[in-house]
Design a protein around this motif. Structure first.
Motif, PDB file in Angstrom:
ATOM      1  N   ARG A  50      13.684  31.493  12.847  1.00 17.93           N
ATOM      2  CA  ARG A  50      13.282  31.643  14.243  1.00 17.93           C
ATOM      3  C   ARG A  50      12.687  30.340  14.773  1.00 17.93           C
ATOM      4  O   ARG A  50      12.940  29.952  15.917  1.00 17.93           O
ATOM      5  CB  ARG A  50      12.266  32.777  14.359  1.00 17.93           C
ATOM      6  N   GLY A  51      11.920  29.647  13.935  1.00 13.38           N
ATOM      7  CA  GLY A  51      11.337  28.379  14.355  1.00 13.38           C
ATOM      8  C   GLY A  51      12.399  27.330  14.658  1.00 13.38           C
ATOM      9  O   GLY A  51      12.299  26.585  15.645  1.00 13.38           O
ATOM     10  N   ASP A  52      13.432  27.257  13.791  1.00 16.93           N
ATOM     11  CA  ASP A  52      14.520  26.315  14.029  1.00 16.93           C
ATOM     12  C   ASP A  52      15.221  26.612  15.358  1.00 16.93           C
ATOM     13  O   ASP A  52      15.523  25.694  16.139  1.00 16.93           O
ATOM     14  CB  ASP A  52      15.551  26.385  12.895  1.00 16.93           C
ATOM     15  N   LEU A  53      15.474  27.881  15.588  1.00 17.22           N
ATOM     16  CA  LEU A  53      16.189  28.271  16.804  1.00 17.22           C
ATOM     17  C   LEU A  53      15.352  27.999  18.052  1.00 17.22           C
ATOM     18  O   LEU A  53      15.885  27.623  19.098  1.00 17.22           O
ATOM     19  CB  LEU A  53      16.571  29.750  16.732  1.00 17.22           C
ATOM     20  N   LYS A  54      14.038  28.184  17.959  1.00 19.47           N
ATOM     21  CA  LYS A  54      13.176  27.889  19.099  1.00 19.47           C
ATOM     22  C   LYS A  54      13.229  26.414  19.460  1.00 19.47           C
ATOM     23  O   LYS A  54      13.279  26.040  20.634  1.00 19.47           O
ATOM     24  CB  LYS A  54      11.731  28.306  18.786  1.00 19.47           C
ATOM     25  N   ILE A  55      13.222  25.539  18.444  1.00 19.00           N
ATOM     26  CA  ILE A  55      13.307  24.102  18.697  1.00 19.00           C
ATOM     27  C   ILE A  55      14.621  23.745  19.386  1.00 19.00           C
ATOM     28  O   ILE A  55      14.650  23.024  20.391  1.00 19.00           O
ATOM     29  CB  ILE A  55      13.156  23.311  17.383  1.00 19.00           C
ATOM     30  N   LEU A  56      15.724  24.257  18.846  1.00 22.54           N
ATOM     31  CA  LEU A  56      17.031  23.948  19.420  1.00 22.54           C
ATOM     32  C   LEU A  56      17.176  24.509  20.827  1.00 22.54           C
ATOM     33  O   LEU A  56      17.712  23.845  21.727  1.00 22.54           O
ATOM     34  CB  LEU A  56      18.135  24.495  18.516  1.00 22.54           C
ATOM     35  N   SER A  57      16.696  25.732  21.028  1.00 25.60           N
ATOM     36  CA  SER A  57      16.799  26.353  22.349  1.00 25.60           C
ATOM     37  C   SER A  57      16.009  25.566  23.389  1.00 25.60           C
ATOM     38  O   SER A  57      16.501  25.271  24.481  1.00 25.60           O
ATOM     39  CB  SER A  57      16.294  27.793  22.280  1.00 25.60           C
ATOM     40  N   ARG A  58      14.774  25.211  23.034  1.00 30.87           N
ATOM     41  CA  ARG A  58      13.933  24.466  23.980  1.00 30.87           C
ATOM     42  C   ARG A  58      14.517  23.083  24.239  1.00 30.87           C
ATOM     43  O   ARG A  58      14.513  22.595  25.377  1.00 30.87           O
ATOM     44  CB  ARG A  58      12.516  24.350  23.412  1.00 30.87           C
ATOM     45  N   THR A  59      15.027  22.443  23.190  1.00 31.61           N
ATOM     46  CA  THR A  59      15.620  21.115  23.350  1.00 31.61           C
ATOM     47  C   THR A  59      16.792  21.145  24.312  1.00 31.61           C
ATOM     48  O   THR A  59      16.899  20.308  25.221  1.00 31.61           O
ATOM     49  CB  THR A  59      16.088  20.578  21.983  1.00 31.61           C
ATOM     50  N   ARG A  61      17.491  23.355  26.635  1.00 30.18           N
ATOM     51  CA  ARG A  61      17.059  23.686  27.999  1.00 30.18           C
ATOM     52  C   ARG A  61      16.369  22.497  28.663  1.00 30.18           C
ATOM     53  O   ARG A  61      16.588  22.220  29.845  1.00 30.18           O
ATOM     54  CB  ARG A  61      16.132  24.903  27.970  1.00 30.18           C
ATOM     55  N   GLU A  62      15.540  21.777  27.895  1.00 28.64           N
ATOM     56  CA  GLU A  62      14.864  20.609  28.456  1.00 28.64           C
ATOM     57  C   GLU A  62      15.866  19.544  28.885  1.00 28.64           C
ATOM     58  O   GLU A  62      15.773  18.981  29.981  1.00 28.64           O
ATOM     59  CB  GLU A  62      13.898  20.009  27.418  1.00 28.64           C
ATOM     60  N   LEU A  63      16.826  19.251  28.013  1.00 27.28           N
ATOM     61  CA  LEU A  63      17.794  18.210  28.327  1.00 27.28           C
ATOM     62  C   LEU A  63      18.709  18.629  29.478  1.00 27.28           C
ATOM     63  O   LEU A  63      19.044  17.808  30.341  1.00 27.28           O
ATOM     64  CB  LEU A  63      18.617  17.869  27.088  1.00 27.28           C
ATOM     65  N   ARG A  64      19.097  19.894  29.502  1.00 32.39           N
ATOM     66  CA  ARG A  64      19.954  20.347  30.601  1.00 32.39           C
ATOM     67  C   ARG A  64      19.260  20.160  31.942  1.00 32.39           C
ATOM     68  O   ARG A  64      19.843  19.648  32.902  1.00 32.39           O
ATOM     69  CB  ARG A  64      20.307  21.831  30.430  1.00 32.39           C
ATOM     70  N   TYR A  65      17.986  20.540  32.014  1.00 33.17           N
ATOM     71  CA  TYR A  65      17.271  20.405  33.279  1.00 33.17           C
ATOM     72  C   TYR A  65      17.048  18.930  33.624  1.00 33.17           C
ATOM     73  O   TYR A  65      17.214  18.536  34.785  1.00 33.17           O
ATOM     74  CB  TYR A  65      15.926  21.136  33.201  1.00 33.17           C
ATOM     75  N   MET A 158       8.300  17.971  30.017  1.00 36.32           N
ATOM     76  CA  MET A 158       8.976  18.130  28.739  1.00 36.32           C
ATOM     77  C   MET A 158       7.967  18.436  27.634  1.00 36.32           C
ATOM     78  O   MET A 158       6.827  17.948  27.663  1.00 36.32           O
ATOM     79  CB  MET A 158       9.785  16.876  28.405  1.00 36.32           C
ATOM     80  N   LYS A 159       8.392  19.217  26.649  1.00 35.87           N
ATOM     81  CA  LYS A 159       7.524  19.591  25.542  1.00 35.87           C
ATOM     82  C   LYS A 159       7.610  18.597  24.391  1.00 35.87           C
ATOM     83  O   LYS A 159       6.619  18.313  23.723  1.00 35.87           O
ATOM     84  CB  LYS A 159       7.893  20.987  25.042  1.00 35.87           C
ATOM     85  N   LEU A 166      14.445  10.117  24.728  1.00 31.41           N
ATOM     86  CA  LEU A 166      15.882  10.022  24.957  1.00 31.41           C
ATOM     87  C   LEU A 166      16.174   9.811  26.441  1.00 31.41           C
ATOM     88  O   LEU A 166      16.976   8.940  26.810  1.00 31.41           O
ATOM     89  CB  LEU A 166      16.576  11.299  24.468  1.00 31.41           C
ATOM     90  N   MET A 167      15.515  10.570  27.300  1.00 30.24           N
ATOM     91  CA  MET A 167      15.748  10.442  28.735  1.00 30.24           C
ATOM     92  C   MET A 167      15.251   9.103  29.262  1.00 30.24           C
ATOM     93  O   MET A 167      15.908   8.477  30.103  1.00 30.24           O
ATOM     94  CB  MET A 167      15.070  11.589  29.483  1.00 30.24           C
TER      95      MET A 167
END
Length: 346
Positions: A50-59, A61-65, A158-159, A166-167
């Motif tokens: 779950r922790g891995d998926l939270k990191i990937l999901s947030r990453t 979403r952050e980059l998309r926005y 960004m978190k 990167l941005m």
């Protein structure tokens, strides 16, 4: 889908077909989106936590926005300004950053900072709200958005530091680093490392001190006395950045970089440098004489846009300098760009 197979070869393309290019681009984007979906599906099969998926999901979403916010400004030059959040408005470094922000905005550039206080606020204060963009990091201290950029649609929160960095680097055309703490040193070294290793297209990097300051000179002394002397870096790597305590010199260093040079792109094995105007034949001869060490095969050629560059029709009219770059001597590549901008190898 393999990109080389999904696009026509250079021999098959004789002109810029904008209709075909739009269809090809849509198809390629659809392929990339499908790849992202397939990768996400594999996460469940892999047994990701779950922790891995939270990191990937947030990453994601952050980059998309962030991509969405920066997208309308992709064709406008931007300078990223790094520096301490703790610098006070009456300190020389703060005042220097205000002058720099005002000078770059006056030249038509956008000023991108971490959007917090100190040097970041100073850069925005000089540039003004209209010419400011921000990438704020969410921390329990120090990092609330400064009043110049707060609430602006050009501000992204960004978190993660790695998505923010990167941005900062991906979206900019120049970097200026003023004195700061661990974060500033980390950001400065990462940008220089990206240039040294060819992970980032060449851009001007300026280490800007307060007038009479020794912050960056002390770092350069360390680099010279330890890294260079121990051969951990090459002498040519010192060409990747410029040190000054004058904001006008910093501004001129950035603007001069784009006097003739426009941008660069790899097309298969060739490095293509787009130029604001054609090179004099004598300069081309001089490049083939003095910079041939950069070429792994053949020499420097001045050409029109290559067929495989057809996806950038808005700069198709620019002349090109094309050569087979050895992809090693990035410091020398910076000197080549300087020669192009001067119009001379001297």
């Amino acid at each position: 889908m393999n990109e080389d197979l999904s696009r026509p070869s250079e021999d098959d393309v004789s002109s810029f077909d904008l209709v075909s290019e739009k269809e090809d681009r849509r198809s390629h984007i659809a392929d990339l989106v499908e790849t992202i979906k397939e990768t996400a599906d594999k996460l469940a099969v892999d047994g990701s936590t779950r922790g891995d998926l939270k990191i990937l999901s947030r990453t994601l979403r952050e980059l998309r926005y962030a991509f969405k916010v920066f997208s309308p400004y992709r064709r406008k030059r931007k300078v990223t300004v790094f520096g301490s959040a703790r610098t006070q408005p009456d300190e020389p470094a703060y005042i220097q950053a205000v002058h720099l922000g005002r000078a770059m905005a006056g030249a038509g550039w956008l000023v991108v900072t971490g959007a917090a206080s100190g040097i970041m606020e100073a850069g925005h204060r000089g540039a003004g709200r209209e010419a400011s963009m921000g990438l704020n990091i969410m921390l329990p201290f120090e990092q609330s958005a400064n009043p110049v950029i707060a609430g602006d649609p050009k501000l992204v929160h960004m978190k993660y530091f790695f998505t923010r960095k990167l941005m900062f680097v991906k979206e900019c055309d120049a970097v200026v680093c003023l004195p700061g703490g661990f974060g500033t040193l980390d950001e400065a070294m990462e940008v220089i490392t990206s240039l040294q290793t060819g992970k980032r297209d060449m851009i001007p990097v300026v280490l800007l001190d307060a007038p009479g300051g020794q912050y960056w000179q002390a770092l350069l002394d360390y680099v010279t006395n330890h890294l260079l002397r121990a051969r951990m870096i090459s002498p040519e790597d010192l060409n990747l950045f410029k040190l000054t305590d004058n904001y006008e010199i910093a501004r001129d260093e950035i603007l001069q970089f784009f006097r003739v040079y426009h941008s660069m792109r790899y097309v298969k094995q060739d490095l293509v440098i787009r130029l604001q105007g054609p090179l004099h034949p004598l300069l081309l001869d001089a490049l083939n004489r003095d910079f041939l060490d950069l070429v792994s095969d053949g020499g420097f050629q001045q050409r029109d846009a290559l067929p495989l560059e057809r996806d950038e029709a808005e700069i198709a009219h620019l002349p090109r300098l094309v050569f087979r770059f050895n992809r090693r001597n990035l410091g020398r590549l910076r000197l080549l760009i300087d020669a192009l901008n001067r119009g001379s190898v001297e």
